[in-house]
Enzyme design. Structure first.
Site, mmCIF file in Angstrom:
data_model
loop_
_atom_site.group_PDB
_atom_site.id
_atom_site.type_symbol
_atom_site.label_atom_id
_atom_site.label_comp_id
_atom_site.label_asym_id
_atom_site.label_seq_id
_atom_site.Cartn_x
_atom_site.Cartn_y
_atom_site.Cartn_z
ATOM 1 N N ALA A 52 0.792 -1.235 0.000
ATOM 2 C CA ALA A 52 0.000 0.000 0.000
ATOM 3 C C ALA A 52 0.832 1.299 0.000
ATOM 4 C CB ALA A 52 -0.987 -0.032 1.162
ATOM 5 N N ASP A 239 -4.177 -2.371 3.614
ATOM 6 C CA ASP A 239 -4.357 -1.714 2.313
ATOM 7 C C ASP A 239 -5.415 -0.627 2.376
ATOM 8 O OD1 ASP A 239 -3.321 -4.619 1.588
ATOM 9 O OD2 ASP A 239 -2.734 -3.166 0.054
ATOM 10 N N LYS A 249 -4.032 -8.333 2.833
ATOM 11 C CA LYS A 249 -3.840 -9.534 2.002
ATOM 12 C C LYS A 249 -4.747 -10.678 2.432
ATOM 13 C CE LYS A 249 -1.812 -9.888 -0.872
ATOM 14 N NZ LYS A 249 -2.464 -9.650 -2.189
HETATM 15 O O1 MRU Z 1 -0.961 -7.654 -3.260
HETATM 16 P P1 MRU Z 1 0.075 -6.918 -2.470
HETATM 17 O O2 MRU Z 1 1.368 -7.632 -2.376
HETATM 18 O O3 MRU Z 1 0.229 -5.487 -2.925
HETATM 19 O O4 MRU Z 1 -0.543 -6.867 -1.006
HETATM 20 C C1 MRU Z 1 0.160 -6.190 -0.012
HETATM 21 C C2 MRU Z 1 -0.472 -6.302 1.319
HETATM 22 O O5 MRU Z 1 -1.539 -6.843 1.499
HETATM 23 C C3 MRU Z 1 0.250 -5.615 2.443
HETATM 24 O O6 MRU Z 1 0.053 -6.303 3.640
HETATM 25 C C4 MRU Z 1 -0.304 -4.196 2.597
HETATM 26 O O7 MRU Z 1 -0.231 -3.510 1.382
HETATM 27 C C5 MRU Z 1 0.379 -3.426 3.639
HETATM 28 S S1 MRU Z 1 1.960 -2.922 3.102
HETATM 29 C C6 MRU Z 1 2.708 -1.984 4.285
#
Ligand code: MRU
Length: 346
Positions: A52, A239, A249
C-alpha cells in the site's frame, strides 16, 4: 544500525521511476525503471511494485511522470488529460487506498498551478515530498509500535508489510525493525502468503538480509502454532482501513480470528493515508486476480483444465478483532471512534 532498503525512487538523470522488481525476488535482485505511465501501470499490475504505501508513492510519481511527458500546451487540455491518466492509474489496483491517495495528492497540487510549466515542476516536487514523507512516517510507526512487542518473543506476520511495500523501512516490519534496533530479541514467523508468496519471497528476503530471525510457515500452519503457545502477537499492514474493517492480504482475517480465539494480540500498522473512514466494508472493491496465479506453481499445472478458481487479493478483518492500530501519530485502541481517528488524521 540496520541499513535501509530503498524500494522505489525518482532518478533525475533519466527522469524515470526506479524500483526493485519484486517479481524477481528472491532469485535475483534487479533494479528496473519506468519512463512512462503505461510502464508504471504494468509494473503495478504485475506486482513488480506493490504494497500500500509503495503504491501511494508510485501513484504520486506516476502523475508527475504523466505531467512531465504531456505535450499539451493549453492548461485546460493538459489538466483534463492528466485527470484521465490519474484515474486510469488509480484503477490499476483498486483496493489499496494509498494508490488513489498518492495520485490525488499530486493532482490537487497540479490544480493549484497557474500554468503547464509550473504544474510540471510542482507535480514532481509534490511526488518527491510524498516519497520523503513515507520514509519518515514508517520510522515513526516503527517507534510507536516497538513498545507493543515483547522484549523476547515471537511475532507472526502475513504477506509483506516491509521496506519492500513502502519507500523504505516498512510498517509492520518497520515496527519489528525498530524493536530489534531498540535491543528486543524478536523472532518472526512469516506466513508464506499464497498464492503469490509475498511472505516467503519478500518478508523472508528482507528480514534475512537484516539478520532478523525469520522462519517461514505455510499459511495453514498458523492456527496450530498459535495453539501451541508459540506466538506472542500478530502484526500486519493494511491496504485500507474503513470505519468497520481492515482490508489486507487474503488470509489476514483467518489470522485475526485465530489470534482472538487464542487470546493473542492482533496489531495493524499503517499510515493515516490508509484510513478511509468515510466508507464501510461493503463499499470496497476487492481486487479479483487471475486464475493462472492458482492454477500453476513453479511452471507445473496444479488444477484440472476448466476448473474455476476464486482468487480475491484481499480480505476484510472486522475492527472488533484488532487490538490496536499503530499509526505515525501513535496508537489507536478500540472502539476506534471516528473522532479519535479524525483527531489524528485531519
Ligand atoms: O498484493 P500486495 O502484495 O500489494 O498486497 C500487499 C499487502 O496486502 C500488504 O500487507 C499491505 O499492502 C500493507 S503494506 C505496508
Amino acid at each position: 544500525m540496520i541499513e535501509p532498503i530503498r524500494t522505489l525512487w525518482y532518478e533525475e538523470e533519466t527522469d524515470s521511476i526506479v524500483f526493485i522488481d519484486e517479481t524477481r525476488l528472491p532469485e535475483s535482485y534487479e533494479i528496473a525503471r519506468c519512463t512512462s505511465l503505461a510502464e508504471l501501470g504494468s509494473a503495478i499490475k504485475t506486482l513488480a511494485i506493490r504494497g500500500a504505501p509503495a503504491l501511494g508513492v508510485a501513484g504520486a510519481f506516476g502523475v508527475a511522470i504523466a505531467a512531465r511527458r504531456s505535450g499539451e500546451t493549453g492548461y485546460d487540455q493538459f489538466f483534463s488529460q492528466l485527470t484521465k491518466d490519474a484515474n486510469w492509474l488509480s484503477s490499476t489496483r483498486p483496493t489499496a487506498v494509498n494508490l488513489s491517495w498518492g495520485v490525488q495528492r499530486v493532482l490537487s497540487r497540479v490544480k493549484r498551478s497557474g500554468s503547464v510549466g509550473e504544474a510540471k515542476i510542482a507535480a514532481l516536487s509534490e511526488a518527491l515530498a510524498v516519497a520523503r514523507e513515507d520514509a519518515v512516517i514508517c520510522r515513526k510507526i516503527g517507534q510507536h509500535g516497538a513498545g507493543l512487542l515483547p522484549d523476547h518473543g515471537t511475532v507472526l506476520t502475513h504477506c509483506n508489510a516491509g521496506a519492500l511495500a513502502c519507500s523504505e523501512w516498512g510498517t509492520a516490519l518497520g515496527v519489528i525493525r525498530s524493536a530489534v534496533e531498540a535491543g528486543k530479541e524478536i523472532r518472526v514467523i512469516a506466513c508464506e502468503t499464497r498464492p503469490l508468496l509475498q511472505g516467503a519471497r519478500l518478508t523472508a528476503w528482507e528480514l534475512a538480509r537484516d539478520r532478523i530471525d525469520v522462519t517461514v510457515i505455510t499459511d495453514s500452519m498458523a492456527a496450530s502454532i498459535m495453539r501451541q503457545g508459540k506466538i506472542g502477537c500478530v502484526i500486519v499492514g493494511a491496504d485500507r482501513i474503513t470505519r468497520d474493517a481492515v482490508f489486507n492480504k487474503i488470509g489476514t482475517y483467518m489470522h485475526a480470528v485465530c489470534a482472538k480465539y487464542h487470546g493473542i494480540p492482533f496489531y495493524v500498522a499503517a499510515p493515516v493515508s490508509t484510513f478511509d473512514f468515510d466508507r464501510t466494508e461493503e463499499d470496497i472493491i476487492v481486487e479479483e486476480r487471475g486464475r493462472e496465479e492458482i492454477a500453476s506453481f513453479f511452471g507445473r499445472t496444479t488444477l484440472p483444465d476448466g476448473v474455476p478458481v476464486k482468487n480475491p487479493g484481499f480480505d476484510a478483518t472486522p475492527l472488533t478483532l484488532v487490538s490496536a492500530i499503530i499509526t505515525e501519530h501513535g496508537l489507536l485502541y478500540p472502539p476506534y471512534d471516528i473522532r479519535q481517528v479524525n483527531g489524528n488524521i485531519r
